[in-house]
Design a protein around this motif. Structure first.
Motif, short mmCIF file in Angstrom:
data_model
loop_
_atom_site.label_atom_id
_atom_site.label_comp_id
_atom_site.label_asym_id
_atom_site.label_seq_id
_atom_site.Cartn_x
_atom_site.Cartn_y
_atom_site.Cartn_z
N ILE A 101 0.86 -1.19 0.00
CA ILE A 101 0.00 0.00 0.00
C ILE A 101 0.89 1.23 0.00
N GLN A 102 0.99 1.91 -1.13
CA GLN A 102 1.82 3.11 -1.26
C GLN A 102 1.00 4.23 -1.85
N ASN A 103 1.00 5.37 -1.17
CA ASN A 103 0.26 6.54 -1.63
C ASN A 103 1.13 7.78 -1.52
N LYS A 104 0.99 8.70 -2.47
CA LYS A 104 1.76 9.94 -2.44
C LYS A 104 1.32 10.83 -1.29
N THR A 105 0.03 10.77 -0.92
CA THR A 105 -0.47 11.45 0.27
C THR A 105 -1.31 10.45 1.05
N SER A 108 0.71 4.95 3.86
CA SER A 108 1.35 3.84 3.16
C SER A 108 1.74 2.81 4.21
#
Length: 234
Positions: A101-105, A108
């Motif tokens: 699970i990786q998110n820029k905002t 994560s």
């Protein structure tokens, strides 16, 4: 092996918890972020560090063979000047970081698994011993649109050496704050069971795209900490 020799090994592991495991955390931080290199990406890192009477250098090679997966290999050489003549340490490690699970905002989430081996030579004697370490960590990162980031680590580290077996819980909290487009302030506190927390403040400067210089100073378990490093992602 004598108990006299086993004790310095145990104290060494406590002082340099991550000596033989790859430094996935972006320098100058020890607290890891929930993020990986882009698939096919690579990085090279070189670090000089000081922890109490122990000084040394570390090199890390990392790469991402698959999306959300990063693999790292580390080599380290240290000298512990607490004894006279100084004891010598050499270490090698390999680690895996998976962040599905990786998110820029926002949040994560991921985990890391590390294995390391450290050989210690006591002063000028021929007496040597090898210790093996393994560590598992749960990773969480929250990123704001303005660039700030908070990192949380919670895990466990196991040490195996002749006459010594120890498993301790580990933890860490880190914060990043952009001061300018190429300059970031870092702050962190981290530690393990039965030891006082270690605290550090640092700066990271992006000299060119992918090329960063960093440094940090701090204090932990009653002694000063310092680190200088360079990292290149490509």
């Amino acid at each position: 092996m004598s108990q006299l020799f086993a004790r310095p090994i145990l104290l060494t592991c406590s002082a340099m918890l991550l000596l033989a495991t790859p430094a996935f955390a972006e320098s100058p931080m020890q607290v890891d972020d929930a993020g990986t290199l882009e698939p096919g990406g690579m990085k090279l890192e070189a670090t000089w560090r000081k922890n109490a009477q122990q000084r040394g250098v570390e090199g890390v090679y990392g790469f991402s063979p698959l999306p959300s997966l990063e693999v790292g290999v580390a080599l380290a050489r240290d000298r512990d000047h607490a004894s006279s003549p100084a004891s010598r340490l050499s270490a090698v490690g390999v680690g895996f970081k998976w962040v599905p699970i990786q998110n820029k905002t926002g949040w994560s989430l991921g985990a890391s698994l590390d294995f390391g081996r450290t050989r210690l030579t006591l002063g000028d004697t021929q007496e040597r011993s090898t210790e093996r370490e393994s560590a598992v960590n749960a990773l969480a990162t929250w990123r704001a649109e303005e660039g700030q980031a908070v990192h949380l680590n919670l895990g466990s580290s196991r040490l195996k050496a002749p006459g010594v077996r120890q498993t301790v819980g580990t933890w860490g909290m880190g914060y990043e704050h952009p001061l300018a487009s190429s300059l970031t302030l870092t702050a962190e506190v981290f530690g393990q069971e039965h030891s006082r927390p270690m605290r550090a403040l640092g700066l990271r400067y992006e000299l060119a795209p992918g090329l960063k210089l960093s440094g940090a100073v701090g204090r932990g378990d009653g002694h000063p900490l310092a680190q200088l490093g360079m990292a290149w992602e490509f």
